[in-house]
Design a protein around this motif. Structure first.
Motif, PDB file in Angstrom:
ATOM      1  N   ALA A  16     -58.796  26.276  -9.422  1.00  0.00           N
ATOM      2  CA  ALA A  16     -59.414  25.743  -8.195  1.00  0.00           C
ATOM      3  C   ALA A  16     -59.026  24.279  -8.006  1.00  0.00           C
ATOM      4  CB  ALA A  16     -60.928  25.917  -8.242  1.00  0.00           C
ATOM      5  N   ALA A  17     -59.062  23.505  -9.077  1.00  0.00           N
ATOM      6  CA  ALA A  17     -58.666  22.093  -8.991  1.00  0.00           C
ATOM      7  C   ALA A  17     -57.198  21.972  -8.582  1.00  0.00           C
ATOM      8  CB  ALA A  17     -58.913  21.384 -10.316  1.00  0.00           C
ATOM      9  N   GLU A  18     -56.357  22.852  -9.073  1.00  0.00           N
ATOM     10  CA  GLU A  18     -54.934  22.825  -8.711  1.00  0.00           C
ATOM     11  C   GLU A  18     -54.746  23.039  -7.205  1.00  0.00           C
ATOM     12  OE1 GLU A  18     -50.908  25.495  -9.416  1.00  0.00           O
ATOM     13  OE2 GLU A  18     -52.561  25.685 -10.845  1.00  0.00           O
ATOM     14  N   VAL A  19     -55.453  24.012  -6.639  1.00  0.00           N
ATOM     15  CA  VAL A  19     -55.350  24.274  -5.202  1.00  0.00           C
ATOM     16  C   VAL A  19     -55.898  23.086  -4.413  1.00  0.00           C
ATOM     17  CG1 VAL A  19     -56.116  25.770  -3.314  1.00  0.00           C
ATOM     18  CG2 VAL A  19     -55.421  26.784  -5.498  1.00  0.00           C
ATOM     19  N   ALA A  38     -59.698  19.721 -14.526  1.00  0.00           N
ATOM     20  CA  ALA A  38     -60.535  20.916 -14.686  1.00  0.00           C
ATOM     21  C   ALA A  38     -61.993  20.493 -14.894  1.00  0.00           C
ATOM     22  CB  ALA A  38     -60.038  21.772 -15.838  1.00  0.00           C
ATOM     23  N   GLU A  39     -62.222  19.422 -15.654  1.00  0.00           N
ATOM     24  CA  GLU A  39     -63.586  18.979 -15.952  1.00  0.00           C
ATOM     25  C   GLU A  39     -64.270  18.366 -14.729  1.00  0.00           C
ATOM     26  OE1 GLU A  39     -60.829  17.991 -17.889  1.00  0.00           O
ATOM     27  OE2 GLU A  39     -61.211  19.629 -19.295  1.00  0.00           O
ATOM     28  N   THR A  40     -63.591  17.436 -14.055  1.00  0.00           N
ATOM     29  CA  THR A  40     -64.214  16.825 -12.874  1.00  0.00           C
ATOM     30  C   THR A  40     -64.309  17.838 -11.738  1.00  0.00           C
ATOM     31  OG1 THR A  40     -62.108  15.924 -12.050  1.00  0.00           O
ATOM     32  CG2 THR A  40     -63.454  14.481 -13.470  1.00  0.00           C
ATOM     33  N   GLY A  41     -63.344  18.754 -11.674  1.00  0.00           N
ATOM     34  CA  GLY A  41     -63.385  19.806 -10.669  1.00  0.00           C
ATOM     35  C   GLY A  41     -64.563  20.732 -10.879  1.00  0.00           C
ATOM     36  N   ASP A  42     -64.803  21.126 -12.114  1.00  0.00           N
ATOM     37  CA  ASP A  42     -65.938  22.013 -12.402  1.00  0.00           C
ATOM     38  C   ASP A  42     -67.237  21.363 -11.950  1.00  0.00           C
ATOM     39  OD1 ASP A  42     -67.250  24.357 -13.530  1.00  0.00           O
ATOM     40  OD2 ASP A  42     -67.858  23.040 -15.177  1.00  0.00           O
ATOM     41  N   ARG A  43     -67.409  20.110 -12.287  1.00  0.00           N
ATOM     42  CA  ARG A  43     -68.630  19.395 -11.881  1.00  0.00           C
ATOM     43  C   ARG A  43     -68.725  19.342 -10.349  1.00  0.00           C
ATOM     44  NH1 ARG A  43     -68.150  15.586 -15.170  1.00  0.00           N
ATOM     45  NH2 ARG A  43     -66.938  14.135 -13.912  1.00  0.00           N
ATOM     46  N   PHE A  44     -67.630  18.984  -9.698  1.00  0.00           N
ATOM     47  CA  PHE A  44     -67.573  18.869  -8.240  1.00  0.00           C
ATOM     48  C   PHE A  44     -67.882  20.209  -7.568  1.00  0.00           C
ATOM     49  CE2 PHE A  44     -64.776  19.042  -4.384  1.00  0.00           C
ATOM     50  CZ  PHE A  44     -65.444  18.108  -3.616  1.00  0.00           C
ATOM     51  N   PHE A  45     -67.243  21.276  -8.002  1.00  0.00           N
ATOM     52  CA  PHE A  45     -67.439  22.580  -7.367  1.00  0.00           C
ATOM     53  C   PHE A  45     -68.845  23.126  -7.617  1.00  0.00           C
ATOM     54  CE2 PHE A  45     -62.665  22.797  -8.115  1.00  0.00           C
ATOM     55  CZ  PHE A  45     -62.356  22.385  -6.829  1.00  0.00           C
ATOM     56  N   ARG A  46     -69.403  22.867  -8.785  1.00  0.00           N
ATOM     57  CA  ARG A  46     -70.755  23.358  -9.091  1.00  0.00           C
ATOM     58  C   ARG A  46     -71.840  22.571  -8.365  1.00  0.00           C
ATOM     59  NH1 ARG A  46     -72.490  22.597 -13.908  1.00  0.00           N
ATOM     60  NH2 ARG A  46     -70.773  21.395 -14.735  1.00  0.00           N
ATOM     61  N   GLU A  47     -71.579  21.317  -7.991  1.00  0.00           N
ATOM     62  CA  GLU A  47     -72.625  20.519  -7.332  1.00  0.00           C
ATOM     63  C   GLU A  47     -72.730  20.796  -5.827  1.00  0.00           C
ATOM     64  OE1 GLU A  47     -70.190  16.292  -6.649  1.00  0.00           O
ATOM     65  OE2 GLU A  47     -71.579  16.481  -8.306  1.00  0.00           O
ATOM     66  N   GLN A  48     -71.841  21.602  -5.286  1.00  0.00           N
ATOM     67  CA  GLN A  48     -71.912  21.970  -3.871  1.00  0.00           C
ATOM     68  C   GLN A  48     -73.030  22.994  -3.660  1.00  0.00           C
ATOM     69  OE1 GLN A  48     -69.823  20.163  -1.922  1.00  0.00           O
ATOM     70  NE2 GLN A  48     -69.026  19.326  -3.831  1.00  0.00           N
ATOM     71  N   THR A  49     -73.473  23.151  -2.422  1.00  0.00           N
ATOM     72  CA  THR A  49     -74.418  24.224  -2.124  1.00  0.00           C
ATOM     73  C   THR A  49     -73.792  25.563  -2.475  1.00  0.00           C
ATOM     74  OG1 THR A  49     -75.391  22.922  -0.333  1.00  0.00           O
ATOM     75  CG2 THR A  49     -75.777  25.299  -0.284  1.00  0.00           C
ATOM     76  N   TYR A  50     -72.515  25.704  -2.158  1.00  0.00           N
ATOM     77  CA  TYR A  50     -71.779  26.930  -2.480  1.00  0.00           C
ATOM     78  C   TYR A  50     -70.302  26.600  -2.493  1.00  0.00           C
ATOM     79  CZ  TYR A  50     -70.394  31.853  -2.404  1.00  0.00           C
ATOM     80  OH  TYR A  50     -69.870  33.080  -2.719  1.00  0.00           O
ATOM     81  N   THR A  51     -69.589  27.150  -3.451  1.00  0.00           N
ATOM     82  CA  THR A  51     -68.134  27.074  -3.467  1.00  0.00           C
ATOM     83  C   THR A  51     -67.624  28.504  -3.456  1.00  0.00           C
ATOM     84  OG1 THR A  51     -68.067  24.958  -4.633  1.00  0.00           O
ATOM     85  CG2 THR A  51     -66.085  26.316  -4.735  1.00  0.00           C
ATOM     86  N   GLY A  52     -66.846  28.829  -2.439  1.00  0.00           N
ATOM     87  CA  GLY A  52     -66.249  30.153  -2.319  1.00  0.00           C
ATOM     88  C   GLY A  52     -64.814  30.123  -2.805  1.00  0.00           C
ATOM     89  N   ILE A  53     -64.440  31.141  -3.553  1.00  0.00           N
ATOM     90  CA  ILE A  53     -63.110  31.238  -4.138  1.00  0.00           C
ATOM     91  C   ILE A  53     -62.404  32.464  -3.567  1.00  0.00           C
ATOM     92  CG2 ILE A  53     -61.837  31.624  -6.304  1.00  0.00           C
ATOM     93  CD1 ILE A  53     -63.084  28.870  -6.237  1.00  0.00           C
TER      94      ILE A  53
END
Length: 163
Positions: A16-19, A38-53
């Motif tokens: 996800a961070a790569e995209v 990958a680490e900052t991306g995980d935190r960023f994506f999890r703190e959203q109301t929703y992240t769709g993949i």
């Protein structure tokens, strides 16, 4: 290509961070200038109301994603905002449209009433045509609201959509 959109999981962080970083590096749509790990991306994506993949179910690769979050707080907390990223080598295959439509449904499910885009860059014609086709309303033009990679400034066009 068979596309499935599902909720983000921590195992998605690196892809996800790569995209996401491809759009950041292009410098033509996102205001961010720093890449995610990958680490900052995980935190960023999890703190959203929703992240769709968006997954290509033929090879299980992430081909796109969106983040959904409030645009403001309190009395304006019913207005949401979103950002969309599609892998460079899969652009032009209507993945962005699938992401936007899924995001609008999810926003409504999460209790939001309005989707607002603050900064659609005027040269992002594919996004502008997509939002118009879906039924977003343009709010006007903010002259020179986005700094391009070469340093010149381009107009941005805010939009909204009643959910």
């Amino acid at each position: 290509m068979n596309i499935k959109i599902r909720e983000y999981q921590t195992a998605d962080a690196a892809q996800a961070a790569e995209v996401w970083n491809q759009v950041v590096e292009d410098g033509l749509a996102f205001p961010q200038e720093e890449n995610l790990t990958a680490e900052t991306g995980d935190r960023f994506f999890r703190e959203q109301t929703y992240t769709g993949i968006a997954i290509n179910s033929e090879d299980n690769k992430i081909i796109g994603l969106y983040i959904l979050h409030p645009n403001n707080v309190g009395r304006c907390g019913h207005i949401c905002n979103a950002s969309y990223a599609v892998r460079r080598d899969t652009r032009g295959q209507h993945i962005g449209e699938k992401l936007v439509l899924d995001c609008l449904a999810m926003a409504k499910e999460k209790g939001f009433r309005i989707m607002q885009f603050n900064a659609v860059v005027a040269s992002n014609t594919h996004a502008l045509h997509l939002y118009e086709r879906i039924g977003f309303t343009k709010l006007g033009v903010i002259p020179g609201g986005f700094r391009m990679p070469d340093g010149h400034y381009e107009d941005i066009i805010p939009h909204y959509y009643i959910l």
